[in-house]
Design a protein around this motif. Structure first.
Motif, PDB file in Angstrom:
ATOM      1  N   VAL A  10       0.844  -1.195   0.000  1.00 21.76           N
ATOM      2  CA  VAL A  10       0.000   0.000   0.000  1.00 21.76           C
ATOM      3  C   VAL A  10       0.880   1.246   0.000  1.00 21.76           C
ATOM      4  CG1 VAL A  10      -1.754   1.305   1.255  1.00 21.76           C
ATOM      5  CG2 VAL A  10      -1.854  -1.199   1.217  1.00 21.76           C
ATOM      6  N   VAL A  11       0.637   2.130  -0.954  1.00 20.95           N
ATOM      7  CA  VAL A  11       1.349   3.407  -1.017  1.00 20.95           C
ATOM      8  C   VAL A  11       0.453   4.458  -0.367  1.00 20.95           C
ATOM      9  CG1 VAL A  11       2.326   5.158  -2.538  1.00 20.95           C
ATOM     10  CG2 VAL A  11       2.618   2.732  -3.086  1.00 20.95           C
ATOM     11  N   ASP A  12       0.969   5.064   0.710  1.00 20.91           N
ATOM     12  CA  ASP A  12       0.169   5.972   1.540  1.00 20.91           C
ATOM     13  C   ASP A  12       0.745   7.385   1.490  1.00 20.91           C
ATOM     14  OD1 ASP A  12      -1.418   7.161   3.402  1.00 20.91           O
ATOM     15  OD2 ASP A  12      -0.745   5.957   5.100  1.00 20.91           O
ATOM     16  N   ILE A  13       0.006   8.308   0.836  1.00 14.88           N
ATOM     17  CA  ILE A  13       0.373   9.726   0.872  1.00 14.88           C
ATOM     18  C   ILE A  13      -0.311  10.294   2.114  1.00 14.88           C
ATOM     19  CG2 ILE A  13       0.349  11.930  -0.349  1.00 14.88           C
ATOM     20  CD1 ILE A  13      -0.052  10.405  -2.967  1.00 14.88           C
ATOM     21  N   ASP A  14       0.483  10.635   3.120  1.00 13.26           N
ATOM     22  CA  ASP A  14      -0.006  10.963   4.452  1.00 13.26           C
ATOM     23  C   ASP A  14      -1.195  11.927   4.439  1.00 13.26           C
ATOM     24  OD1 ASP A  14      -0.099  10.905   7.160  1.00 13.26           O
ATOM     25  OD2 ASP A  14       1.572  12.285   7.485  1.00 13.26           O
ATOM     26  N   GLY A  15      -2.350  11.408   4.898  1.00  6.65           N
ATOM     27  CA  GLY A  15      -3.548  12.229   5.029  1.00  6.65           C
ATOM     28  C   GLY A  15      -4.275  12.521   3.733  1.00  6.65           C
ATOM     29  N   ILE A  16      -3.771  11.977   2.606  1.00 10.22           N
ATOM     30  CA  ILE A  16      -4.387  12.293   1.305  1.00 10.22           C
ATOM     31  C   ILE A  16      -4.927  11.052   0.608  1.00 10.22           C
ATOM     32  CG2 ILE A  16      -3.935  13.193  -1.027  1.00 10.22           C
ATOM     33  CD1 ILE A  16      -1.836  15.021   0.207  1.00 10.22           C
ATOM     34  N   ASP A  17      -4.138   9.969   0.600  1.00  7.88           N
ATOM     35  CA  ASP A  17      -4.528   8.809  -0.206  1.00  7.88           C
ATOM     36  C   ASP A  17      -3.791   7.561   0.257  1.00  7.88           C
ATOM     37  OD1 ASP A  17      -5.785   7.549  -2.533  1.00  7.88           O
ATOM     38  OD2 ASP A  17      -3.782   7.488  -3.400  1.00  7.88           O
ATOM     39  N   ALA A  18      -4.494   6.436   0.272  1.00  6.26           N
ATOM     40  CA  ALA A  18      -3.872   5.128   0.495  1.00  6.26           C
ATOM     41  C   ALA A  18      -4.336   4.228  -0.637  1.00  6.26           C
ATOM     42  CB  ALA A  18      -4.287   4.560   1.845  1.00  6.26           C
ATOM     43  N   ASN A  19      -3.379   3.649  -1.363  1.00  6.70           N
ATOM     44  CA  ASN A  19      -3.724   2.940  -2.595  1.00  6.70           C
ATOM     45  C   ASN A  19      -2.858   1.699  -2.766  1.00  6.70           C
ATOM     46  OD1 ASN A  19      -4.635   2.323  -5.175  1.00  6.70           O
ATOM     47  ND2 ASN A  19      -3.296   3.791  -6.167  1.00  6.70           N
ATOM     48  N   MET A  20      -3.495   0.577  -3.094  1.00  9.01           N
ATOM     49  CA  MET A  20      -2.743  -0.634  -3.427  1.00  9.01           C
ATOM     50  C   MET A  20      -1.932  -0.367  -4.690  1.00  9.01           C
ATOM     51  SD  MET A  20      -5.228  -3.913  -2.995  1.00  9.01           S
ATOM     52  CE  MET A  20      -6.289  -4.102  -1.578  1.00  9.01           C
ATOM     53  N   CYS A  21      -0.628  -0.598  -4.626  1.00 11.31           N
ATOM     54  CA  CYS A  21       0.197  -0.322  -5.799  1.00 11.31           C
ATOM     55  C   CYS A  21       1.534  -1.040  -5.687  1.00 11.31           C
ATOM     56  CB  CYS A  21       0.428   1.182  -5.935  1.00 11.31           C
ATOM     57  SG  CYS A  21       1.355   1.621  -7.416  1.00 11.31           S
ATOM     58  N   CYS A  22       1.978  -1.620  -6.809  1.00  9.54           N
ATOM     59  CA  CYS A  22       3.256  -2.327  -6.831  1.00  9.54           C
ATOM     60  C   CYS A  22       4.385  -1.435  -7.336  1.00  9.54           C
ATOM     61  CB  CYS A  22       3.151  -3.572  -7.713  1.00  9.54           C
ATOM     62  SG  CYS A  22       2.853  -3.203  -9.461  1.00  9.54           S
ATOM     63  N   GLY A  23       4.067  -0.212  -7.801  1.00  7.65           N
ATOM     64  CA  GLY A  23       5.045   0.641  -8.471  1.00  7.65           C
ATOM     65  C   GLY A  23       6.042   1.303  -7.542  1.00  7.65           C
ATOM     66  N   THR A  24       7.012   1.997  -8.148  1.00  5.35           N
ATOM     67  CA  THR A  24       8.022   2.734  -7.382  1.00  5.35           C
ATOM     68  C   THR A  24       7.564   4.181  -7.241  1.00  5.35           C
ATOM     69  OG1 THR A  24       9.290   3.210  -9.390  1.00  5.35           O
ATOM     70  CG2 THR A  24       9.904   1.245  -8.172  1.00  5.35           C
ATOM     71  N   HIS A  25       7.805   4.745  -6.051  1.00  2.00           N
ATOM     72  CA  HIS A  25       7.293   6.081  -5.741  1.00  2.00           C
ATOM     73  C   HIS A  25       8.329   6.922  -5.010  1.00  2.00           C
ATOM     74  CE1 HIS A  25       3.034   5.468  -6.881  1.00  2.00           C
ATOM     75  NE2 HIS A  25       3.309   4.198  -6.611  1.00  2.00           N
ATOM     76  N   VAL A  26       8.138   8.243  -5.058  1.00  2.00           N
ATOM     77  CA  VAL A  26       8.982   9.150  -4.275  1.00  2.00           C
ATOM     78  C   VAL A  26       8.630   8.981  -2.796  1.00  2.00           C
ATOM     79  CG1 VAL A  26       9.219  10.812  -6.150  1.00  2.00           C
ATOM     80  CG2 VAL A  26       7.346  11.088  -4.511  1.00  2.00           C
ATOM     81  N   LYS A  27       9.558   9.328  -1.886  1.00  2.00           N
ATOM     82  CA  LYS A  27       9.279   9.161  -0.458  1.00  2.00           C
ATOM     83  C   LYS A  27       8.709  10.437   0.162  1.00  2.00           C
ATOM     84  CE  LYS A  27      14.190   9.776   0.701  1.00  2.00           C
ATOM     85  NZ  LYS A  27      15.379   9.054   1.217  1.00  2.00           N
ATOM     86  N   ASN A  28       8.675  11.512  -0.629  1.00  2.00           N
ATOM     87  CA  ASN A  28       8.087  12.758  -0.155  1.00  2.00           C
ATOM     88  C   ASN A  28       7.556  13.521  -1.365  1.00  2.00           C
ATOM     89  OD1 ASN A  28       8.044  15.715   0.750  1.00  2.00           O
ATOM     90  ND2 ASN A  28       8.559  14.665   2.667  1.00  2.00           N
ATOM     91  N   LEU A  29       6.383  14.130  -1.215  1.00  2.00           N
ATOM     92  CA  LEU A  29       5.787  14.849  -2.352  1.00  2.00           C
ATOM     93  C   LEU A  29       6.676  15.979  -2.854  1.00  2.00           C
ATOM     94  CD1 LEU A  29       1.941  15.165  -1.595  1.00  2.00           C
ATOM     95  CD2 LEU A  29       3.133  13.474  -2.988  1.00  2.00           C
ATOM     96  N   SER A  30       7.557  16.515  -2.009  1.00  2.00           N
ATOM     97  CA  SER A  30       8.449  17.591  -2.454  1.00  2.00           C
ATOM     98  C   SER A  30       9.377  17.122  -3.572  1.00  2.00           C
ATOM     99  CB  SER A  30       9.280  18.122  -1.283  1.00  2.00           C
ATOM    100  OG  SER A  30      10.126  17.105  -0.763  1.00  2.00           O
ATOM    101  N   HIS A  31       9.621  15.793  -3.658  1.00  2.00           N
ATOM    102  CA  HIS A  31      10.481  15.253  -4.708  1.00  2.00           C
ATOM    103  C   HIS A  31       9.804  15.279  -6.086  1.00  2.00           C
ATOM    104  CE1 HIS A  31      13.132  12.856  -1.664  1.00  2.00           C
ATOM    105  NE2 HIS A  31      12.931  14.109  -1.314  1.00  2.00           N
ATOM    106  N   LEU A  32       8.519  15.595  -6.091  1.00  2.00           N
ATOM    107  CA  LEU A  32       7.825  15.756  -7.380  1.00  2.00           C
ATOM    108  C   LEU A  32       8.186  17.098  -8.027  1.00  2.00           C
ATOM    109  CD1 LEU A  32       4.207  14.489  -6.581  1.00  2.00           C
ATOM    110  CD2 LEU A  32       6.077  13.248  -7.634  1.00  2.00           C
TER     111      LEU A  32
END
Length: 409
Positions: free
Chosen positions: A197-219
């Motif tokens: 589960v990829v969890d964007i703190d307080g915004i979204d929790a989503n089942m996902c196998c993909g690779t993600h940034v560890k902080n939204l600022s990295h976007l």
């Protein structure tokens, strides 16, 4: 299981061992042509190369010195396609193409953020998404998105990026009650191990196998480019995240500088300048067509008024079209006179028209077609088409002159 690339999306180099290496083939498209490459499918103890999944393309990289051309998931394993074999049991250094990977991380996390806010702000659900090579698309379950909503959504996603909100990954068991609260489009049939589960703190929790940034600022930043009409009652939202926005700005600025040089105006006047040029061009086209028509009539009448004219007329002109040739043919008495006309580059491609007595045209048309390496058809004393090469035009003319001599004697 979770691969090392999923446990630590920022790891660029990893040492692991080779489990298996089997002969294999990879079908791919190169410059529009389908090719089959012979090589090897390699399974490693673990990997930092992400296999295709969750809407995210697979990684590229190296196993030792061998380039990895494809990574796919088969059950609990990641299968790496390479063109040279690696020894089973040996330790290997696996290196990821970081620029490609980080781009995918930015686009994928960007999609999660946009999807979550489009839902919470407007109730627009995401039904699918596509991580494209240059721009990505989210399919929203709505017939349209208003311009004001698009602007509001862009401001909201960038506000979350500036708030440097953490992005965490949780591994849950299938029977964990928390699974029911997680956004999901379902698990693949061959799923194995815990649920990621990829969890964007307080915004979204989503089942996902993909690779993600560890902080939204990295976007860094997200730019919503606009929308396009999607499938029935759906809208495609086009976006760029992170480094793609910088590349887009750089490309746009380069184009702008080129247009300044060509149009001799500042960027703010470019649209007006191009509009003016288009209108001038249309007027010139109209004038040119009128002159060509007048020229065609003059050429034909000049020939017909010549007391020494024979029973054959031939003309080649660089500028012209089918209408130009047909006007000439219409002005000449083709029931008695054989007419051969061409327009285009002298040794290159072009158009041709043969007009004259119906029987002669039917007989000679296919011969001309062969000499001009062209395509065409004929009826009612006209045979016309496209020539791939006008290099043998003189040969065609000689053939027709010989034919006319034979018929007049």
């Amino acid at each position: 299981m979770a691969f090392q690339c999923q446990r630590d999306c920022y790891m660029k180099v990893f040492v692991t061992s080779v489990v298996s290496c089997c002969p294999a083939e990879l079908k791919q498209e190169v410059n529009g042509k389908k090719e089959t490459l012979k090589g090897f499918d390699v399974i490693l103890q673990d990997t930092v190369l992400f296999p295709e999944g969750g809407g995210q393309p697979d990684d590229r990289g190296l196993i030792g010195e061998a380039p990895v051309l494809k990574v796919t998931r088969q059950g609990p394993d990641a299968v790496h396609f390479v063109t040279s074999p690696v020894e089973v049991g040996q330790e290997v250094r696996v290196k990821v193409d970081w620029e490609r990977r980080f781009d995918h991380m930015q686009q994928h996390s960007g999609q999660h953020l946009i999807t979550a806010l489009a839902d919470s702000m407007f109730g627009y659900k995401t039904t699918s998404w596509d991580l494209g090579r240059h721009r990505s698309t989210i399919e929203l379950d709505t017939p349209s998105v208003k311009a004001a909503q698009l602007q509001e959504l862009e401001e909201a996603v960038n506000e979350k990026i500036r708030a440097h909100i953490p992005v965490n990954v949780q591994l849950l068991s299938l029977n964990d009650p928390a699974v029911e609260k997680v956004r999901s489009r379902g698990l693949p049939e061959d799923h194995a191990g815990p649920i990621r589960v990829v969890d964007i703190d307080g915004i979204d929790a989503n089942m996902c196998c993909g690779t993600h940034v560890k902080n939204l600022s990295h976007l860094q930043v997200i730019k919503l480019l606009g929308t396009e009409k999607g499938k029935k009652n759906k809208t495609n939202l086009i976006f760029l995240a992170g480094n793609r926005v910088l590349k887009y700005a750089e490309k746009s600025y380069s184009t702008e500088r080129s247009l300044v040089s060509l149009l001799k105006t500042g960027p703010d006047e470019h649209v007006q300048a191009v509009d003016k040029l288009q209108k001038s061009f249309k007027l010139l086209q109209k004038t040119n067509l009128s002159l060509l028509r007048d020229t065609a009539v003059f050429i034909a009448q000049n020939f017909m008024n010549n007391p020494e004219r024979g029973n054959f007329f031939s003309l080649h002109k660089k500028e012209g079209d089918n209408e130009f040739m047909n006007i000439i043919a219409n002005e000449i008495n083709t029931e008695e006179i054989l007419v051969f006309l061409t327009v285009g580059e002298e040794k290159g491609p072009g158009l041709f028209l043969l007009a004259g007595p119906s029987g002669q045209v039917t007989e000679l048309g296919p011969q001309i077609l062969e000499l001009l390496q062209g395509k065409g058809a004929g009826k009612n004393g006209r045979f016309q088409g496209k020539a791939n090469s006008l290099a043998k035009r003189e040969e065609v003319e000689a053939l027709l002159r010989q034919h006319c001599k034979h018929h007049s004697s």
